[in-house]
Write an enzyme that holds these catalytic residues in place. Structure first.
Site: not given
Lengths: 304, 141
Positions: A51-52, A80, A101, A129
């Site tokens: 969604r975000t 890595k 995120r 958030h």
């Protein structure tokens, strides 16, 4: 250059400007359809969040810009062992703005310290958030017409719900806002929020266990999910779970103009029958998430 | 009580929470300093029940205010010519860099080893420091 790491990184005036711009975008989206032509948004998603991420990407595409990025740590150089600092230094030369995120708390702040482009925190673990909070504020401002003089009820898991903590932190900056905190004992708001924000700011609030008893007082009801695994024992869960499920019967007790918000995804805490009630605005809220992100991108790129 | 001789010139770090003396000793890097040091553990205290004390003979050049970050109850007495010339009340610094560590396993500092741990004072009255990255409060024990 400004970064957005916490919901409180914008002053109240800057927030007003952001929300006004978002409201103008809602009114006349076409006016902004090529505002970001030639600009690129990098979405750096170290953990999945459909969604975000899609909301950020839709926002940039609506503005006529382009997008690039990755949607899990496995498909990035983090697999890595590259540090956040090194990744952002490189991405800075590929894009004009980025949304990050990350499962670890504080990762976007680290990125902002090494970035030469604006960084937006798109969620860092259970911590911040900010664009969810901006979405919530836009929904309330736009559909209620004000952010002050409201009684906001938060219902469900108030201990682990970061959206709840952030919205409380953001709402206490407006006049005459009071809170009714509805949760089982196990899931009350954390102590630091009670002491350092509510008590320290002399904010009016009440902590109760039963939604039925208080729903008639609320202007806004912010629902969250009560997860079974948060309870200490099965018996408590069975005893309490229905208390925190919003259904048509409970909605009958509420004000005619109360708004029901939910950060989504919803599981069973709001009965599907409530969806058709005009006071249920959680899908509208998700839509507003795109508008507020459009406004934020424009502001951060200094294009509006 | 065990008797340790008085100081002609130096510093007495008093009211250390019992058990914390060695942490303070390590922070001040007293193992490397060419000074006479006495560590008194579990001394009787009317106020605290038990406490630790560190006596240091001679001058030391460290920011003693930082001790308040580790233990806000600490008092520091500066001794000169056998007398206490200054009772220093520790002033809690606004920010602390590279001295205390964030213990939150969800914090970015837990996986990126090169990051310097930084804390800011968020509640001066209760001496609460929070990690600048994850905002978790620093737990002294």
């Amino acid at each position: 250059m400004k970064h957005i790491i916490s919901p409180l990184d914008l002053t109240v005036n800057e927030m007003t400007e952001l929300l006004e711009l978002a409201e103008d975008i809602i009114k006349e989206p076409k006016k902004y359809s090529s505002s970001c032509q030639g600009k690129k948004l990098a979405t750096l998603f170290y953990e999945p969040s459909t969604r975000t991420r899609l909301s950020f990407e839709a926002a940039m595409l609506n503005l006529g810009g382009s997008i690039l990025g990755f949607s899990s740590a496995d498909s990035s150089s983090a697999a890595k062992g590259e540090s956040v600092a090194d990744t952002i230094r490189v991405i800075s030369s590929y894009a004009d703005i980025c949304a990050m995120r990350h499962p670890k708390e504080g990762a976007p702040l680290v990125a902002s310290q090494y970035s030469s482009i604006p960084v937006i925190n798109a969620g860092d673990g259970g911590h911040n958030h900010p664009t969810q909070t901006f979405t919530d504020l836009l929904t309330i401002k736009s559909l209620k017409g004000r952010l002050s003089n409201v009684t906001v009820g938060f219902c469900g898991d108030l201990m682990f719900g970061r959206t709840v903590h952030s919205l409380i932190n953001a709402m206490v900056r407006y006049d005459n806002v009071s809170f009714v905190l509805i949760s089982p004992n196990e899931l009350k708001i954390p102590d630091y929020l009670r002491k350092e924000v509510l008590d320290a700011g002399n904010i009016t609030y009440r902590e109760v266990k039963n939604l039925d008893e208080v729903i008639s007082e609320l202007d806004i009801l912010y629902m969250t999910r009560v997860q079974k695994e948060r309870f200490f024992n099965e018996a408590d869960y069975v005893r309490l779970k229905d208390t925190y499920i919003l259904d048509a019967k409970k909605m009958e007790l509420a004000k005619k103009d109360m708004l029901v918000l939910h950060p989504l995804p919803r599981v069973n805490e709001i009965a599907v029958e409530v969806d058709k009630d005009p006071r249920a605005v959680y899908f509208k809220q998700a839509e507003y998430g795109v508008y507020v992100r459009m406004a934020l991108i424009l502001k951060m790129l200094e294009l509006a | 009580m065990l008797n340790i001789g008085g100081l002609n010139q130096g510093v007495v770090i008093d009211h250390i929470k019992a058990g914390n003396a060695m942490k303070i000793y390590e922070y001040l890097q007293l193992d490397k300093a060419d000074v006479c040091v006495a560590i008194i553990k579990n001394a009787k205290s009317n106020k605290m029940g038990k406490k630790d004390i560190i006596k240091i003979e001679g001058p030391i050049s460290v920011d003693l205010d930082m001790l308040g970050v580790m233990d806000p109850d600490i008092t520091v007495n500066i001794i000169d010519e056998d007398r206490i010339v200054e009772k220093r009340h520790l002033h809690l610094p606004e920010s602390v860099t590279g001295i205390i560590r964030c213990k939150n396993p969800r914090c970015i500092t837990s996986i990126e080893q090169e990051l310097i741990h930084k804390f800011k004072l968020t509640d001066a009255e209760n001496g609460v420091y929070r990690c600048v990255y994850c905002e978790q409060a620093f737990r002294r024990n």
